[in-house]
Design an enzyme around this catalytic site. Structure first.
Site, PDB file in Angstrom:
ATOM      1  CB  VAL A  58     -19.778 -38.121 -47.921  1.00  0.00           C
ATOM      2  CG1 VAL A  58     -20.321 -37.826 -46.525  1.00  0.00           C
ATOM      3  CG2 VAL A  58     -19.244 -39.550 -48.011  1.00  0.00           C
ATOM      4  CB  SER A 137      -7.406 -47.730 -42.190  1.00  0.00           C
ATOM      5  OG  SER A 137      -7.183 -49.114 -41.991  1.00  0.00           O
ATOM      6  CE1 TYR A 150     -11.540 -48.710 -45.394  1.00  0.00           C
ATOM      7  CE2 TYR A 150      -9.483 -49.844 -44.885  1.00  0.00           C
ATOM      8  CZ  TYR A 150     -10.566 -49.095 -44.476  1.00  0.00           C
ATOM      9  OH  TYR A 150     -10.678 -48.719 -43.162  1.00  0.00           O
ATOM     10  CB  ALA A 152      -5.766 -46.987 -53.118  1.00  0.00           C
ATOM     11  CE  LYS A 154     -10.184 -45.394 -44.653  1.00  0.00           C
ATOM     12  NZ  LYS A 154     -11.035 -44.293 -44.137  1.00  0.00           N
TER      13      LYS A 154
END
Length: 253
Positions: A58, A137, A150, A152, A154
């Protein structure tokens, strides 16, 4: 059979929450395009005729066009997109490199944005009142030391989803988030040491770490017609983790 005659795309579908979501959709009658970098585990033969595996990163800038071309050729429309694919990089804030940062954002944020854009073009073009569900999350709202890129992504994902929801609403397309807490997946397995598991079970009010199927159930609810009047929302599936301010093992007297 909420998804009979529906076409769904699930990213991160080879394992964890993505695999559980794709399985639930197939069980409820959907035709599923299961997207992942690679497919390592076999799928049941019973669903083979409704399953299309797609090997795709992706984060690849060419991924949206490649996926769009295949969807147009093999399905003609899309009813559901579940953006589940994600990566986690553990490192102290002071040691995160630009390469670390770029990879996490490319998968967790840019990948979601541009795949959603490509699928939304198909939904709009076919006048399909589609459902887009993005997986956030608990750490979008609760800090997670050593996971700054991570967290940032979410937080950004939730803000981006609200804007997507506003812009796509006139086309009858809903956009929502699911916000999982502690969940047993291939991504979390390396960091869920016995000590961490004990700490999580003490912290989570419901006292359990979720299997991916519990999160998949919430994704499929938001992807179904039962959630037709919900858009721009974020559903917590965390056992009460984010809302609880108590101190484990103690109480005010």
């Amino acid at each position: 059979m909420r998804f009979s005659d529906k076409v769904a795309v699930v990213t991160g579908a080879d394992s964890g929450i993505g695999r559980a979501t794709a399985t639930r959709l197939l069980t409820e009658g959907a035709t599923v395009f299961a997207v992942d970098v690679r497919h390592t585990d076999p799928w049941p033969e019973a669903v083979a005729e409704r399953l299309h595996t797609v090997e795709l990163d992706v984060a690849d800038p060419a991924a949206p066009e490649r996926l769009s071309a295949r969807l147009r050729a093999e399905a003609g429309r899309v009813d559901v997109l579940a953006n589940v694919a994600g990566v986690l990089h553990i490192a102290p804030f002071l040691e995160v490199t630009r390469e670390d940062w770029d990879r996490v954002l490319a998968v967790n944020l840019a990948g979601v944005f541009f795949l959603s854009q490509a699928v939304a073009h198909i939904m709009v073009g076919t006048r399909t009142p589609g459902r887009i569900v993005n997986v956030s999350s608990v750490h979008a709202v609760v800090s997670e030391p050593n996971a700054a890129p991570y967290t940032a992504t979410k937080g950004g994902l939730e803000a981006m989803s609200r804007t997507m929801a506003s812009e796509l609403a006139p086309h009858g397309i809903t956009v929502n988030c699911v916000r999982p807490g502690a969940t047993r997946t291939g991504m979390s397995a390396p960091i869920y040491t016995p000590q961490i598991v004990r700490a999580l079970e003490a912290k989570i009010p419901l006292g359990k770490i979720a299997p991916p199927e519990w999160v998949a159930a919430a994704i499929c609810y938001l992807a179904s017609d039962e959630a037709c009047y919900t858009t721009g929302a974020c559903l917590d599936v965390d056992g009460g983790y984010a809302m609880d301010g108590s101190l484990p093992g103690t109480a005010y007297s």
